[in-house]
Every structure is written in structure tokens, then in C-alpha cells.
Design a protein around this motif. Structure first.
Motif, PDB file in Angstrom:
ATOM      1  N   LEU A 121       0.830  -1.200   0.000  1.00  0.00           N
ATOM      2  CA  LEU A 121       0.000   0.000   0.000  1.00  0.00           C
ATOM      3  C   LEU A 121       0.868   1.254   0.000  1.00  0.00           C
ATOM      4  CD1 LEU A 121      -2.722   1.323  -0.012  1.00  0.00           C
ATOM      5  CD2 LEU A 121      -2.828   1.086   2.478  1.00  0.00           C
ATOM      6  N   ALA A 122       1.981   1.216   0.722  1.00  0.00           N
ATOM      7  CA  ALA A 122       2.904   2.356   0.707  1.00  0.00           C
ATOM      8  C   ALA A 122       3.389   2.638  -0.705  1.00  0.00           C
ATOM      9  CB  ALA A 122       4.084   2.080   1.639  1.00  0.00           C
ATOM     10  N   ARG A 123       3.760   1.571  -1.436  1.00  0.00           N
ATOM     11  CA  ARG A 123       4.233   1.753  -2.806  1.00  0.00           C
ATOM     12  C   ARG A 123       3.117   2.211  -3.736  1.00  0.00           C
ATOM     13  NH1 ARG A 123       9.119   0.083  -4.716  1.00  0.00           N
ATOM     14  NH2 ARG A 123       8.448   1.466  -6.391  1.00  0.00           N
ATOM     15  N   ILE A 124       1.923   1.720  -3.537  1.00  0.00           N
ATOM     16  CA  ILE A 124       0.787   2.165  -4.353  1.00  0.00           C
ATOM     17  C   ILE A 124       0.615   3.676  -4.229  1.00  0.00           C
ATOM     18  CG2 ILE A 124      -1.747   2.151  -4.468  1.00  0.00           C
ATOM     19  CD1 ILE A 124      -1.609  -0.869  -3.937  1.00  0.00           C
ATOM     20  N   ILE A 125       0.656   4.177  -3.001  1.00  0.00           N
ATOM     21  CA  ILE A 125       0.487   5.619  -2.776  1.00  0.00           C
ATOM     22  C   ILE A 125       1.656   6.404  -3.352  1.00  0.00           C
ATOM     23  CG2 ILE A 125       0.364   7.405  -0.989  1.00  0.00           C
ATOM     24  CD1 ILE A 125      -1.216   5.344   0.701  1.00  0.00           C
ATOM     25  N   SER A 126       2.881   5.897  -3.176  1.00  0.00           N
ATOM     26  CA  SER A 126       4.038   6.627  -3.700  1.00  0.00           C
ATOM     27  C   SER A 126       4.033   6.664  -5.225  1.00  0.00           C
ATOM     28  CB  SER A 126       5.349   6.022  -3.177  1.00  0.00           C
ATOM     29  OG  SER A 126       5.609   4.752  -3.747  1.00  0.00           O
ATOM     30  N   GLU A 127       3.567   5.597  -5.865  1.00  0.00           N
ATOM     31  CA  GLU A 127       3.512   5.598  -7.327  1.00  0.00           C
ATOM     32  C   GLU A 127       2.415   6.524  -7.847  1.00  0.00           C
ATOM     33  OE1 GLU A 127       5.722   4.408  -9.455  1.00  0.00           O
ATOM     34  OE2 GLU A 127       6.832   3.976  -7.616  1.00  0.00           O
ATOM     35  N   GLU A 128       1.320   6.623  -7.119  1.00  0.00           N
ATOM     36  CA  GLU A 128       0.295   7.598  -7.506  1.00  0.00           C
ATOM     37  C   GLU A 128       0.845   9.012  -7.361  1.00  0.00           C
ATOM     38  OE1 GLU A 128      -2.483   7.251  -9.000  1.00  0.00           O
ATOM     39  OE2 GLU A 128      -2.552   5.062  -8.922  1.00  0.00           O
ATOM     40  N   SER A 129       1.614   9.254  -6.308  1.00  0.00           N
ATOM     41  CA  SER A 129       2.243  10.553  -6.125  1.00  0.00           C
ATOM     42  C   SER A 129       3.184  10.869  -7.281  1.00  0.00           C
ATOM     43  CB  SER A 129       3.010  10.572  -4.799  1.00  0.00           C
ATOM     44  OG  SER A 129       3.696  11.788  -4.627  1.00  0.00           O
ATOM     45  N   HIS A 130       3.966   9.878  -7.684  1.00  0.00           N
ATOM     46  CA  HIS A 130       4.881  10.049  -8.818  1.00  0.00           C
ATOM     47  C   HIS A 130       4.106  10.421 -10.076  1.00  0.00           C
ATOM     48  CE1 HIS A 130       8.126   7.972 -11.525  1.00  0.00           C
ATOM     49  NE2 HIS A 130       8.142   9.280 -11.644  1.00  0.00           N
ATOM     50  N   SER A 131       3.016   9.732 -10.327  1.00  0.00           N
ATOM     51  CA  SER A 131       2.197  10.005 -11.508  1.00  0.00           C
ATOM     52  C   SER A 131       1.608  11.413 -11.469  1.00  0.00           C
ATOM     53  CB  SER A 131       1.074   8.965 -11.602  1.00  0.00           C
ATOM     54  OG  SER A 131       0.200   9.254 -12.664  1.00  0.00           O
ATOM     55  N   MET A 132       1.190  11.846 -10.286  1.00  0.00           N
ATOM     56  CA  MET A 132       0.545  13.155 -10.150  1.00  0.00           C
ATOM     57  C   MET A 132       1.525  14.317 -10.260  1.00  0.00           C
ATOM     58  SD  MET A 132      -1.938  12.566  -6.892  1.00  0.00           S
ATOM     59  CE  MET A 132      -3.488  11.681  -6.967  1.00  0.00           C
ATOM     60  N   THR A 133       2.728  14.143  -9.713  1.00  0.00           N
ATOM     61  CA  THR A 133       3.628  15.277  -9.506  1.00  0.00           C
ATOM     62  C   THR A 133       4.913  15.225 -10.321  1.00  0.00           C
ATOM     63  OG1 THR A 133       4.825  14.237  -7.668  1.00  0.00           O
ATOM     64  CG2 THR A 133       2.796  15.447  -7.132  1.00  0.00           C
ATOM     65  N   GLY A 134       5.279  14.064 -10.848  1.00  0.00           N
ATOM     66  CA  GLY A 134       6.572  13.907 -11.492  1.00  0.00           C
ATOM     67  C   GLY A 134       7.721  13.769 -10.517  1.00  0.00           C
ATOM     68  N   ILE A 135       7.420  13.684  -9.217  1.00  0.00           N
ATOM     69  CA  ILE A 135       8.417  13.546  -8.161  1.00  0.00           C
ATOM     70  C   ILE A 135       8.342  12.123  -7.626  1.00  0.00           C
ATOM     71  CG2 ILE A 135       9.150  14.366  -5.883  1.00  0.00           C
ATOM     72  CD1 ILE A 135       7.699  17.043  -6.601  1.00  0.00           C
ATOM     73  N   ASP A 136       9.435  11.380  -7.727  1.00  0.00           N
ATOM     74  CA  ASP A 136       9.455   9.956  -7.388  1.00  0.00           C
ATOM     75  C   ASP A 136      10.205   9.770  -6.068  1.00  0.00           C
ATOM     76  OD1 ASP A 136       9.566   7.225  -7.278  1.00  0.00           O
ATOM     77  OD2 ASP A 136      10.670   6.948  -9.151  1.00  0.00           O
ATOM     78  N   ILE A 137       9.454   9.591  -4.980  1.00  0.00           N
ATOM     79  CA  ILE A 137      10.050   9.396  -3.663  1.00  0.00           C
ATOM     80  C   ILE A 137       9.657   8.013  -3.153  1.00  0.00           C
ATOM     81  CG2 ILE A 137      10.335  10.298  -1.320  1.00  0.00           C
ATOM     82  CD1 ILE A 137       9.232  12.967  -2.272  1.00  0.00           C
ATOM     83  N   HIS A 138      10.635   7.164  -2.908  1.00  0.00           N
ATOM     84  CA  HIS A 138      10.335   5.853  -2.340  1.00  0.00           C
ATOM     85  C   HIS A 138       9.811   6.039  -0.916  1.00  0.00           C
ATOM     86  CE1 HIS A 138      10.816   1.797  -0.783  1.00  0.00           C
ATOM     87  NE2 HIS A 138      10.958   1.378  -2.029  1.00  0.00           N
ATOM     88  N   PRO A 139       8.803   5.260  -0.512  1.00  0.00           N
ATOM     89  CA  PRO A 139       8.238   5.440   0.833  1.00  0.00           C
ATOM     90  C   PRO A 139       9.224   5.174   1.959  1.00  0.00           C
ATOM     91  CG  PRO A 139       7.285   3.514  -0.247  1.00  0.00           C
ATOM     92  CD  PRO A 139       8.040   4.273  -1.292  1.00  0.00           C
ATOM     93  N   GLY A 140      10.334   4.491   1.672  1.00  0.00           N
ATOM     94  CA  GLY A 140      11.314   4.233   2.719  1.00  0.00           C
ATOM     95  C   GLY A 140      12.214   5.409   3.028  1.00  0.00           C
ATOM     96  N   ALA A 141      12.286   6.398   2.148  1.00  0.00           N
ATOM     97  CA  ALA A 141      13.180   7.541   2.352  1.00  0.00           C
ATOM     98  C   ALA A 141      12.807   8.305   3.617  1.00  0.00           C
ATOM     99  CB  ALA A 141      13.126   8.467   1.145  1.00  0.00           C
ATOM    100  N   LYS A 142      13.832   8.706   4.385  1.00  0.00           N
ATOM    101  CA  LYS A 142      13.623   9.472   5.620  1.00  0.00           C
ATOM    102  C   LYS A 142      13.857  10.942   5.310  1.00  0.00           C
ATOM    103  CE  LYS A 142      15.271   5.655   8.514  1.00  0.00           C
ATOM    104  NZ  LYS A 142      16.300   5.223   9.506  1.00  0.00           N
ATOM    105  N   ILE A 143      12.819  11.738   5.478  1.00  0.00           N
ATOM    106  CA  ILE A 143      12.875  13.154   5.094  1.00  0.00           C
ATOM    107  C   ILE A 143      12.564  14.012   6.308  1.00  0.00           C
ATOM    108  CG2 ILE A 143      11.846  14.930   3.646  1.00  0.00           C
ATOM    109  CD1 ILE A 143      11.360  12.803   1.537  1.00  0.00           C
ATOM    110  N   GLY A 144      13.443  14.960   6.602  1.00  0.00           N
ATOM    111  CA  GLY A 144      13.259  15.860   7.732  1.00  0.00           C
ATOM    112  C   GLY A 144      12.244  16.951   7.438  1.00  0.00           C
ATOM    113  N   LYS A 145      12.251  17.980   8.264  1.00  0.00           N
ATOM    114  CA  LYS A 145      11.286  19.068   8.136  1.00  0.00           C
ATOM    115  C   LYS A 145      11.772  20.100   7.117  1.00  0.00           C
ATOM    116  CE  LYS A 145       9.410  18.628  12.800  1.00  0.00           C
ATOM    117  NZ  LYS A 145       9.082  19.321  14.061  1.00  0.00           N
ATOM    118  N   ASN A 146      10.786  20.765   6.523  1.00  0.00           N
ATOM    119  CA  ASN A 146      11.035  21.910   5.647  1.00  0.00           C
ATOM    120  C   ASN A 146      11.797  21.554   4.377  1.00  0.00           C
ATOM    121  OD1 ASN A 146       9.798  23.794   7.476  1.00  0.00           O
ATOM    122  ND2 ASN A 146      11.664  23.715   8.698  1.00  0.00           N
ATOM    123  N   LEU A 147      11.574  20.366   3.838  1.00  0.00           N
ATOM    124  CA  LEU A 147      12.103  20.085   2.503  1.00  0.00           C
ATOM    125  C   LEU A 147      11.337  20.943   1.501  1.00  0.00           C
ATOM    126  CD1 LEU A 147      13.785  18.468   0.432  1.00  0.00           C
ATOM    127  CD2 LEU A 147      11.919  16.788   0.404  1.00  0.00           C
TER     128      LEU A 147
END
Length: 248
Positions: A121-147
Motif C-alpha cells: 500500500l505504501a508503494r501504491i500511494i508513492s507511485e500515484e504521487s509520482h504520476s501526479m507530480t513527477g516527483i518519485d520518492i520511495h516510501p522508505g526515504a527518511k525526510i526531515g522538516k522543511n524540505l
């Protein structure tokens, strides 16, 4: 089979956060209750097709608390974004128009699911995000605040990437890994750290490529356009294509 319900779920996540962000959290409790119900419904459907030994649902209370934290973090970040993009006229423009906000919202939900081992399900959501935005972020990536992602098209952020706070990334950037060649005698642990670490206050300009799990870009550094970085960079460095130039 999954394209319609998965897109509907991604749209529901985005719509839920747009509503609470624009209404100053009015009806947030009810909105998040409905969102958690929809996520659990999708998990149940997935479990019917791909049975696992894990529970097909996650804890409602824990999920709701996490979704609240995501909301308050977004409020803070949207409040600061004017300092990083003079083209912004108001917070409503960011919420309604900027693709990076969509990508961040969907990543934070997918990352929560990933950490709770609901990987499909995490990958399903991330791939939909990629399709919508052109930004491909794997759900495992750790991202801090204010990116802050400016423009965003063509950005790739791999599974074991770690990004600190107050990082800015422009279009076409790859935070990736080296290619793996496997044969019968090879045994590659794909869960090891394969992607770079980007420390606080780093700016990465368009089409830069940063590779490798041992690669660390130190705090306050600037990575120039088209740079290829395959080894660590000290804090306060300025990196241009084909060269590293001391502190800036």
C-alpha cells in the motif's frame, strides 16, 4: 484493476489535508477518521489478494496521532515557504497549486505505512504521487522538516535516502544508488544503506546526481547543476560539475 481505487485513495489523502489546512483544522478529527477508514479498507482488499500473516489493518489511534503530527508540521512548513520562493503570493497558493506539497503529504502517509510494514500500500500511494507530480520518492526515504522542492519534475529519491532539515532540491535531481549486477553466486542485501545522506541546509540544483549509501553531503553545502557526486562532501562545500571547491 487497481488504477482507479488507488488514484481515488491518493486523491482522498490530498483532499483531506487540503481541507484541514485551508480551514485551520476545523473538522480535522472527522476527516482523519474517514481517511483511516479508507486506508484500512484498501489494506483489507489487498490482503484478500495477497494474504499475509500480518494484521490487515493498523491501529486507528496511532494513525490518527501521526496524521495530526503531519498536519502541524505542514502548517509550520507552509508558513516558512515564502522565504524560499518569492513567486508565492499566499499560503493558499502553496496548498492548492504546488506539486511538492502534494508529494510531501503523500510521502509522509506512505512512509508511515512503510514503517508499519504495509509495503504494498505504501508503494501504491508513492507511485500515484509520482504520476501526479513527477516527483518519485520511495516510501522508505527518511525526510526531515522543511524540505522545499522547486518545480520538481524528474526528481528521484531512493529508498534508503536520508534528508535532513531545511533542504532545497531543484528539478531533475537524483539521490540514487549504483547499479547492482547479480549472478548465481552473488548475494546482495538490498536493505543496506544504498542511497546518500543529505544533511541540514543543503541546496541541490537542477540535474545533479548524488549516489551511494556511504555518500554524505555535509551541512550548508551547495551542489551545483549537473554535478555528479559519488563520494562524501564536507560541510560548507560548494560542488560544481567535475570539481569540489572548498567552503563557500
Amino acid at each position: 484493476m487497481w488504477s482507479i481505487p488507488s488514484r481515488q485513495l491518493a486523491d482522498k489523502i490530498l483532499q483531506s489535508y487540503k481541507v484541514v489546512l485551508l480551514s485551520d483544522a476545523k473538522n480535522m478529527e472527522t476527516i482523519f477518521d474517514e481517511l483511516i477508514y479508507d486506508l484500512n479498507s484498501m489494506l483489507t482488499k489487498l490482503n484478500e489478494i495477497i494474504p499475509t500473516n500480518e494484521s490487515p489493518t493498523f491501529c486507528h489511534r496511532d494513525a490518527k496521532e501521526k496524521f495530526r503530527i503531519i498536519f502541524y508540521d505542514l502548517v509550520d512548513e507552509i508558513g516558512q515557504v515564502h522565504e524560499r520562493d518569492p513567486a508565492i503570493t499566499c499560503k493558499e497558493e502553496v496548498i492548492l497549486c504546488y506539486p511538492y506539497i502534494k508529494a510531501i503529504i503523500l510521502h509522509r502517509i506512505s512512509h508511515y505505512l512503510y514503517l508499519n510494514k504495509f509495503n504494498i500500500l505504501a508503494r501504491i500511494i508513492s507511485e500515484e504521487s509520482h504520476s501526479m507530480t513527477g516527483i518519485d520518492i520511495h516510501p522508505g526515504a527518511k525526510i526531515g522538516k522543511n524540505l522545499f522542492i522547486d518545480h520538481g519534475t524528474g526528481i528521484v529519491i531512493g529508498e534508503t535516502t536520508i534528508i535532513g532539515n531545511n533542504v532545497t532540491i531543484y528539478q531533475g535531481v537524483t539521490l540514487g544508488t549504483y547499479s547492482f549486477r547479480k549472478n548465481i553466486s552473488d548475494c546482495v542485501d538490498f536493505k543496506t544503506k544504498r542511497h546518500p545522506t543529505i544533511e541540514d541546509n543543503v541546496t541541490i540544483y537542477a540535474n545533479a546526481t548524488i549516489l551511494g549509501g556511504n555518500t554524505i553531503v555535509g551541512k550548508n553545502s551547495i551542489i551545483g547543476s549537473n554535478a555528479w557526486v559519488a563520494k562524501s562532501v564536507e560541510a560548507n562545500s560548494l560542488v560544481k560539475a567535475n570539481c569540489i571547491i572548498g567552503a563557500h
